[in-house]
Scaffold this active site. Structure first.
Site, PDB file in Angstrom:
ATOM      1  NE  ARG A 210      -2.664  -1.355   3.471  1.00 61.99           N
ATOM      2  CZ  ARG A 210      -2.942  -2.599   3.880  1.00 61.99           C
ATOM      3  NH1 ARG A 210      -3.679  -3.398   3.138  1.00 61.99           N
ATOM      4  NH2 ARG A 210      -2.494  -3.052   5.028  1.00 61.99           N
ATOM      5  CG  PHE A 229     -10.369  -8.326  -5.808  1.00 59.83           C
ATOM      6  CD1 PHE A 229     -11.395  -9.267  -5.807  1.00 59.83           C
ATOM      7  CD2 PHE A 229      -9.598  -8.187  -6.952  1.00 59.83           C
ATOM      8  CE1 PHE A 229     -11.647 -10.039  -6.935  1.00 59.83           C
ATOM      9  CE2 PHE A 229      -9.840  -8.959  -8.081  1.00 59.83           C
ATOM     10  CZ  PHE A 229     -10.860  -9.893  -8.076  1.00 59.83           C
ATOM     11  CG  ASP A 255     -14.672  -6.117  -1.619  1.00 59.40           C
ATOM     12  OD1 ASP A 255     -13.439  -6.226  -1.554  1.00 59.40           O
ATOM     13  OD2 ASP A 255     -15.451  -6.979  -1.144  1.00 59.40           O
ATOM     14  CB  SER A 256     -18.359  -9.194  -4.132  1.00 58.83           C
ATOM     15  OG  SER A 256     -17.393  -9.945  -3.446  1.00 58.83           O
ATOM     16  CG  ASP A 305      -4.871  -7.640  -2.605  1.00 61.14           C
ATOM     17  OD1 ASP A 305      -4.356  -8.770  -2.711  1.00 61.14           O
ATOM     18  OD2 ASP A 305      -4.968  -7.035  -1.518  1.00 61.14           O
ATOM     19  CB  CYS A 345      -2.938 -13.880  -0.993  1.00 57.42           C
ATOM     20  SG  CYS A 345      -4.701 -14.121  -1.201  1.00 57.42           S
TER      21      CYS A 345
HETATM   22  N1  SAH Z   1      -6.673  -5.116  -0.995  1.00 58.40           N
HETATM   23  C1  SAH Z   1      -7.347  -5.325   0.243  1.00 58.40           C
HETATM   24  C2  SAH Z   1      -7.532  -6.794   0.574  1.00 58.40           C
HETATM   25  C3  SAH Z   1      -8.324  -7.582  -0.458  1.00 58.40           C
HETATM   26  S1  SAH Z   1      -8.995  -9.067   0.164  1.00 58.40           S
HETATM   27  C4  SAH Z   1      -6.601  -4.580   1.358  1.00 58.40           C
HETATM   28  O1  SAH Z   1      -5.530  -3.988   1.112  1.00 58.40           O
HETATM   29  O2  SAH Z   1      -7.090  -4.575   2.504  1.00 58.40           O
HETATM   30  C5  SAH Z   1      -9.994  -9.606  -1.149  1.00 58.40           C
HETATM   31  C6  SAH Z   1     -11.350  -8.916  -1.265  1.00 58.40           C
HETATM   32  O3  SAH Z   1     -11.971  -9.408  -2.454  1.00 58.40           O
HETATM   33  C7  SAH Z   1     -12.343  -9.178  -0.151  1.00 58.40           C
HETATM   34  O4  SAH Z   1     -12.728  -7.949   0.407  1.00 58.40           O
HETATM   35  C8  SAH Z   1     -13.555  -9.838  -0.837  1.00 58.40           C
HETATM   36  O5  SAH Z   1     -14.799  -9.363  -0.317  1.00 58.40           O
HETATM   37  C9  SAH Z   1     -13.383  -9.410  -2.268  1.00 58.40           C
HETATM   38  N2  SAH Z   1     -13.931 -10.274  -3.323  1.00 58.40           N
HETATM   39  C10 SAH Z   1     -13.874 -11.612  -3.412  1.00 58.40           C
HETATM   40  N3  SAH Z   1     -14.375 -12.036  -4.594  1.00 58.40           N
HETATM   41  C11 SAH Z   1     -14.763 -10.932  -5.265  1.00 58.40           C
HETATM   42  C12 SAH Z   1     -15.335 -10.690  -6.551  1.00 58.40           C
HETATM   43  N4  SAH Z   1     -15.589 -11.697  -7.384  1.00 58.40           N
HETATM   44  N5  SAH Z   1     -15.585  -9.435  -6.929  1.00 58.40           N
HETATM   45  C13 SAH Z   1     -15.328  -8.409  -6.082  1.00 58.40           C
HETATM   46  N6  SAH Z   1     -14.756  -8.562  -4.874  1.00 58.40           N
HETATM   47  C14 SAH Z   1     -14.483  -9.797  -4.465  1.00 58.40           C
END
Ligand code: SAH
Length: 401
Positions: A210, A229, A255-256, A305, A345
């Protein structure tokens, strides 16, 4: 003391000090869940002291390779103290960090994150479950803190035959110190929910990435940013902190999870950024990337991510296709000179494989790029020489040509 006798030839990984003993390696022996066993080679040679797990494929996890060691409260206290001491030597620009990172800290299955004055722990193996009271005491004693919240609700508990448990493991905290916290990371603040958030509430492992993103934003002054995400908006806040408001940048975060987005919005406000500078979309990233392509949208910076597509190597092939797909779409949406921060990850996807996936996404997209940097988890999520599985998070910074 109960003994676990291995099959002939199955001692090799333990001799390399890898801490896992798979069910297929065991010839005979057993114990109660989490009980300490003496692990021996087929010839009866001492290999390790380990915590037994009757239902898991990882049948035992090594505590120590030293025959003279006793696995007791003093031993666990030493391990906890060593992990905390190591953090004091790492470069951690936050009031919050991972204090115990399981196998990498010699405490297999234990994850402990510190958020300001609160600890959040996951007990993910029979061994640490059995020693929970001792570990609780050690964690409070060595940090000088009073509040520890348990989040033992990860899927891996099931594999260990353990029930889901969440709640305060220490005494309930003082008034004003509940499950809604705010952490300080670099020069920004981020609110989190340790009870309902993902994992222990926050993705501490992306702290340094970040920060890198904030630096790129500052240097290149992106106009349009896409954070896919986004969870609670960590990369969004990082970008905004680097961008000059005068240039009216715009950040779209996807995000979903509605809950995560609510928190992300609050986090942008918490740091004093203008609401007009960002849009939050509750949507599926894959669908939105396709839609943006159809609409002819472009971005100067994109973060990808995603969650863990491949928990183990067995899922790697399908996961590889999913990673390639989103990377192909993202590369197409990038302006020339634009920057992609892309991550995986998944423990089941190696650094090399991830690199190949992104390369092949570029080929399919007809987009070439400079690979400017390789990124990984922040140092408080260490990988060690003896436990290569510890390298789960990998990232690339790609600049479109
Ligand atoms: N980048 C973030 C962490 C991401 S974790 C940080 O720095 O804190 C991954 C995220 O992807 C989660 O919040 C989850 O809700 C979301 N997610 C999972 N599948 C998804 C999809 N198909 N579309 C959108 N978001 C999704």
């Amino acid at each position: 003391m109960k003994t676990l006798r291995l099959r002939a030839g199955k001692e090799k990984s333990l001799l390399r000090r890898h801490p896992w003993i798979f069910d297929s390696a065991v010839a005979k022996g057993g114990a109660d869940p989490g009980e300490t066993v003496r692990v021996e080679s087929a010839e009866g040679r001492f290999l390790a002291w380990a915590a037994f797990s009757p239902t898991s494929k990882i049948r035992a996890r090594a505590w120590s390779f030293d025959e003279a060691e006793r696995i007791d409260a003093a031993f666990l206290n030493r391990r906890v103290a060593a992990a905390i001491l190591a953090r004091s030597r790492f470069d951690i620009a936050s009031d919050s960090c991972r204090l115990i990172h399981g196998e990498a800290d010699g405490l297999p299955g234990l994850v402990v994150d510190r958020y300001g004055q609160t600890l959040v722990a996951q007990f993910l193996s029979c061994g640490v479950e059995r020693f929970k009271p001792v570990l609780l005491e050690a964690l409070l004693a060595h940090t000088g803190l009073k509040a520890l919240f348990e989040r033992s609700d990860a899927n891996s508990r099931e594999l260990e035959g353990l029930p889901i448990v969440t709640g305060w493991l220490s005494e309930a905290p003082e008034a004003g110190q509940g499950t809604q916290l705010v952490l300080q990371e670099h020069q920004w603040q981020l609110g989190l929910d340790i009870e309902r958030g993902h994992k222990t509430g926050f993705y501490l492992d992306q702290r340094d990435s970040r920060w890198r993103f904030a630096q790129y934003a500052q240097r290149l002054q992106f106009k349009r940013v896409l954070n896919c995400f986004c969870y609670t908006g960590g990369f969004t806040v990082a970008a905004l902190s680097g961008l000059s408001a005068a240039a009216a940048p715009h950040i779209t975060s996807i995000d979903s999870s509605a809950l995560a987005l609510e928190r992300a919005r609050a986090n942008v406000a918490l740091n004093g950024f203008d609401a007009a500078a960002h849009t939050f979309l509750d949507a599926d990233v894959n669908a939105i990337l396709r839609l943006f392509l159809e609409q002819g949208k472009t971005f100067d910076a994109i973060v990808l991510d995603p969650p863990k597509f491949a928990p183990t190597a067995a899922h790697a092939e399908r996961a590889a296709r999913a990673y390639k797909d989103i990377n192909r779409l993202a590369l197409k949406l990038l302006t020339p000179g634009g920057v992609l921060f892309t991550f995986s990850c998944s423990g089941g996807i190696s650094v090399d494989l991830f690199h190949k996936i992104v390369a092949s996404a570029g080929l399919d997209a007809g987009v070439d790029g400079f690979i400017l940097e390789r990124l990984g988890a922040a140092p408080d999520h260490p990988m060690t020489i003896e436990f290569p599985e510890g390298e789960y998070l990998k990232g690339l910074v790609v600049m479109r040509r």
